[in-house]
Design a protein around this motif. Structure first.
Motif, PDB file in Angstrom:
ATOM      1  N   UNK A  37     103.092  88.610  68.964  1.00 59.87           N
ATOM      2  CA  UNK A  37     102.150  89.719  68.811  1.00 59.87           C
ATOM      3  C   UNK A  37     101.715  89.873  67.350  1.00 59.87           C
ATOM      4  N   UNK A  38     102.667  89.651  66.466  1.00 63.62           N
ATOM      5  CA  UNK A  38     102.334  89.753  65.040  1.00 63.62           C
ATOM      6  C   UNK A  38     101.393  88.618  64.638  1.00 63.62           C
ATOM      7  N   UNK A  39     101.660  87.426  65.185  1.00 62.95           N
ATOM      8  CA  UNK A  39     100.781  86.288  64.878  1.00 62.95           C
ATOM      9  C   UNK A  39      99.373  86.523  65.424  1.00 62.95           C
ATOM     10  N   UNK A  40      99.314  87.130  66.610  1.00 65.72           N
ATOM     11  CA  UNK A  40      97.994  87.446  67.167  1.00 65.72           C
ATOM     12  C   UNK A  40      97.260  88.448  66.281  1.00 65.72           C
ATOM     13  N   UNK A  80      92.945  78.514  65.949  1.00 63.62           N
ATOM     14  CA  UNK A  80      92.275  77.663  66.938  1.00 63.62           C
ATOM     15  C   UNK A  80      92.456  78.319  68.297  1.00 63.62           C
ATOM     16  N   UNK A  81      91.356  78.735  68.914  1.00 55.96           N
ATOM     17  CA  UNK A  81      91.395  79.378  70.236  1.00 55.96           C
ATOM     18  C   UNK A  81      92.368  80.555  70.270  1.00 55.96           C
ATOM     19  N   UNK A  93      99.697  72.059  63.101  1.00 57.83           N
ATOM     20  CA  UNK A  93     100.950  72.430  63.774  1.00 57.83           C
ATOM     21  C   UNK A  93     100.879  73.889  64.179  1.00 57.83           C
ATOM     22  N   UNK A  94     101.650  74.218  65.217  1.00 53.66           N
ATOM     23  CA  UNK A  94     101.705  75.598  65.694  1.00 53.66           C
ATOM     24  C   UNK A  94     102.502  76.442  64.695  1.00 53.66           C
ATOM     25  N   UNK A  95     101.932  77.597  64.307  1.00 56.37           N
ATOM     26  CA  UNK A  95     102.584  78.425  63.300  1.00 56.37           C
ATOM     27  C   UNK A  95     103.897  79.000  63.793  1.00 56.37           C
ATOM     28  N   UNK A 107      88.146  71.690  63.742  1.00 53.63           N
ATOM     29  CA  UNK A 107      87.904  72.883  64.561  1.00 53.63           C
ATOM     30  C   UNK A 107      88.768  74.064  64.116  1.00 53.63           C
ATOM     31  N   UNK A 108      89.636  73.839  63.138  1.00 54.41           N
ATOM     32  CA  UNK A 108      90.500  74.925  62.659  1.00 54.41           C
ATOM     33  C   UNK A 108      89.681  75.871  61.786  1.00 54.41           C
ATOM     34  N   UNK A 109      89.719  77.136  62.138  1.00 59.34           N
ATOM     35  CA  UNK A 109      89.029  78.171  61.356  1.00 59.34           C
ATOM     36  C   UNK A 109      90.032  78.759  60.354  1.00 59.34           C
TER      37      UNK A 109
END
Length: 540
Positions: A37-40, A80-81, A93-95, A107-109
């Motif tokens: 949730x924090x990452x979101x 990304x998405x 890589x996934x954070x 495609x990475x913003x």
């Protein structure tokens, strides 16, 4: 025997399994620090939400949080998405998990970092460092958290405060907690916070408490009254620290004036020569320190921090040698002719300045403070006593003690005092006045060289550095009394302190004018200075 084997096998297997399970749980706990949730929230376009997420990550702690904050600071964090990812070296890589993703880097913003986000990053890094083993790291982190305290960081601050054993860092953390409680809903909590903040000496805390004086901002009368008391207490401490800092600055300036004037007091007192080249003897001592520093850099880099100690005798003997040369070749033939000696020494000063320009160049040279002279003692916010000035103050006392011992406990000192009081009578009783003149001039020049070594640690070292001190040195000598060490000391320290207080009140230029006016008025009333010479010759 078979049961025993199975039991042994099970007991041998359970241990490793438990260890693996513990590691998996530990790893899972570390990953759990990065809440989805924090990452979101971090991936949202709202900067306020992003800043709150950064603070939450910093408060959560752990290596994953440190890695994520570092990636954000380096501009490697992106989205990304709707998923927060780390883009490093073209690899995505996934954070949250750290797993590599099959995603094109294009495609990475990348998340944009503005000043607010940078401040939040600094706060998060401080939250991660507040429990570090190194005291300096914890102190810096505590200061950052105090200045950027927020409700999110309260549990972290309270945990850090419970573990902190250093009183200074604990005090800062208590101020940070009180700062957060200042916005609490309960008046009792706000009252406690206001009282805690009143123990600070930071003017910024006073500014923070001032809005609480208004009923529009603080409805509780007790809190308003406590805020007023805290502000008065802070103002008293700040004023005291500032006065103490001004006195120290005055003593520091006085010690420099003392080193500049001490040698002049001896030469002027013994020979009556107005040595206009005395400032250039300071310059020679400073350049001697510069040469010693270069020598240490080239041949003894491991001892570079102690080059100043080696520069002390070098500065003394270099300036003393120039002084002997001046006395033997020029001044000896001009005794009793004050105007000619003044012009001659002025000419010598010009020659020395030009010689320094030819040898070292017209620009200032670079001298570095040793590490043990860097930093300072903080009395309050904005009031720091630098170590280099403290060392120079102590060095001035040391030089003064040596000169006093020489003047009062040695045969040379007795001769110097005798010649100062009555040259003719001293010559009649066998004192070699010509040799005393040479030695006294060499000693005065050497002391000026020591002053140059001290000045090299706080001032620019260049060919014209001595001209700025010659007038001040003469003011000290004239005010204190010709040839009087005690008068020189009191005059130097008094002028230094008075000048600093006047500078705070009216500025540096007006302060200089007022000091000159005071000295002119004082000399008219007391031409012999603070301490008059004693003796039949002096009385006449």
């Amino acid at each position: 025997m078979k049961r025993s084997f199975h039991a042994t096998f099970r007991s041998g297997l359970i241990g490793p399994l438990l260890a693996v399970l513990f590691l998996l749980l530990a790893a899972g706990k570390a990953r759990a620090a990065l809440d989805e949730a924090v990452l979101a929230q971090l991936a949202s376009g709202d900067f306020s939400a992003r800043i709150a997420a950064i603070e939450a990550i910093g408060a959560a702690g752990g290596e994953d949080a440190r890695r994520l904050i570092a990636a954000l600071e380096a501009g490697e964090l992106g989205v990304v998405n709707g998923r927060v990812v780390v883009l490093s070296g073209g690899v995505v890589t996934d954070a949250a998990s750290g797993a590599a993703l099959a995603v094109d880097a294009d495609v990475v913003d990348t998340l944009r970092v503005n000043n607010r986000v940078r401040r939040a990053i600094a706060t998060a890094k401080a939250a991660l460092d507040v429990s570090a083993p190194a005291r300096e790291t914890r102190l810096a982190a505590a200061n950052t958290l105090r200045d950027n305290a927020s409700e999110t960081l309260l549990p972290l601050l309270e945990r850090a405060l419970g573990k902190e054993s250093d009183e200074a860092i604990g005090h800062i953390l208590r101020l940070a907690v009180a700062r957060i409680h200042l916005n609490a809903a309960e008046p009792a909590q706000r009252l406690k916070a206001v009282s805690a903040l009143g123990q600070s000496s930071d003017p910024a805390v006073r500014t923070m408490l001032e809005p609480l004086l208004s009923p529009a901002n603080e409805p509780d009368a007790l809190v308003r009254e406590a805020a007023a008391d805290s502000i008065r207490a802070i103002e008293r401490r700040v004023a005291f620290a500032q006065h103490l800092g001004t006195v120290f600055s005055g003593l520091s300036l006085g010690s420099i004036l003392l080193l500049a004037a001490l040698g002049l007091a001896i030469t002027y007192g013994v020979m009556g020569v107005i040595n206009m080249a005395h400032g250039e003897l300071l310059m020679i001592g400073a350049y001697a320190a510069y040469l010693v520093q270069n020598l240490f850099r080239a041949h003894l880099p491991q001892w570079l921090d102690w080059y100043v100690v080696a520069a002390i005798p070098a500065g003394f003997f270099a300036a003393a040698a120039v002084g002997v040369l001046m006395e033997r070749t020029v001044l000896r033939f001009l005794y009793g002719r004050p105007l000619e000696s003044l012009l001659a020494t002025w000419g010598i000063s010009l020659v020395l300045i030009q010689a320094a320009r030819v040898i070292f160049g017209p620009q200032n040279v670079e001298l570095a403070n040793p590490s043990w002279m860097s930093g300072g003692v903080a009395l309050a916010a904005g009031v720091v006593l630098p170590y280099n000035r403290i060392v120079i103050l102590g060095f001035g006392v040391f030089v003064l003690a040596l000169v006093w011992l020489m003047m009062n406990r040695t045969r040379l000192g007795m001769f110097v005092r005798a010649v100062t009081q009555n040259r003719a009578m001293a010559g009649c009783v066998g004192v070699p006045t010509a040799r005393v003149d040479t030695l006294a001039f060499a000693m005065g020049a050497g002391i000026a060289g020591l002053g140059g070594v001290a000045l090299s640690q706080i001032a620019n070292v260049g060919p014209a550095m001595g001209t700025g001190y010659i007038v001040d040195a003469f003011m000290v000598v004239v005010l204190g009394g010709v040839g009087q060490l005690a008068g020189t000391v009191w005059a130097a320290l008094g002028l230094g302190i008075v000048a600093k207080f006047l500078e705070n009140w009216a500025g540096a230029v007006i302060a200089k004018i007022l000091v000159l006016v005071f000295i002119i008025a004082f000399i008219q009333k007391r031409p012999q200075g603070l301490f008059a010479l004693k003796g039949r010759f002096a009385d006449n």
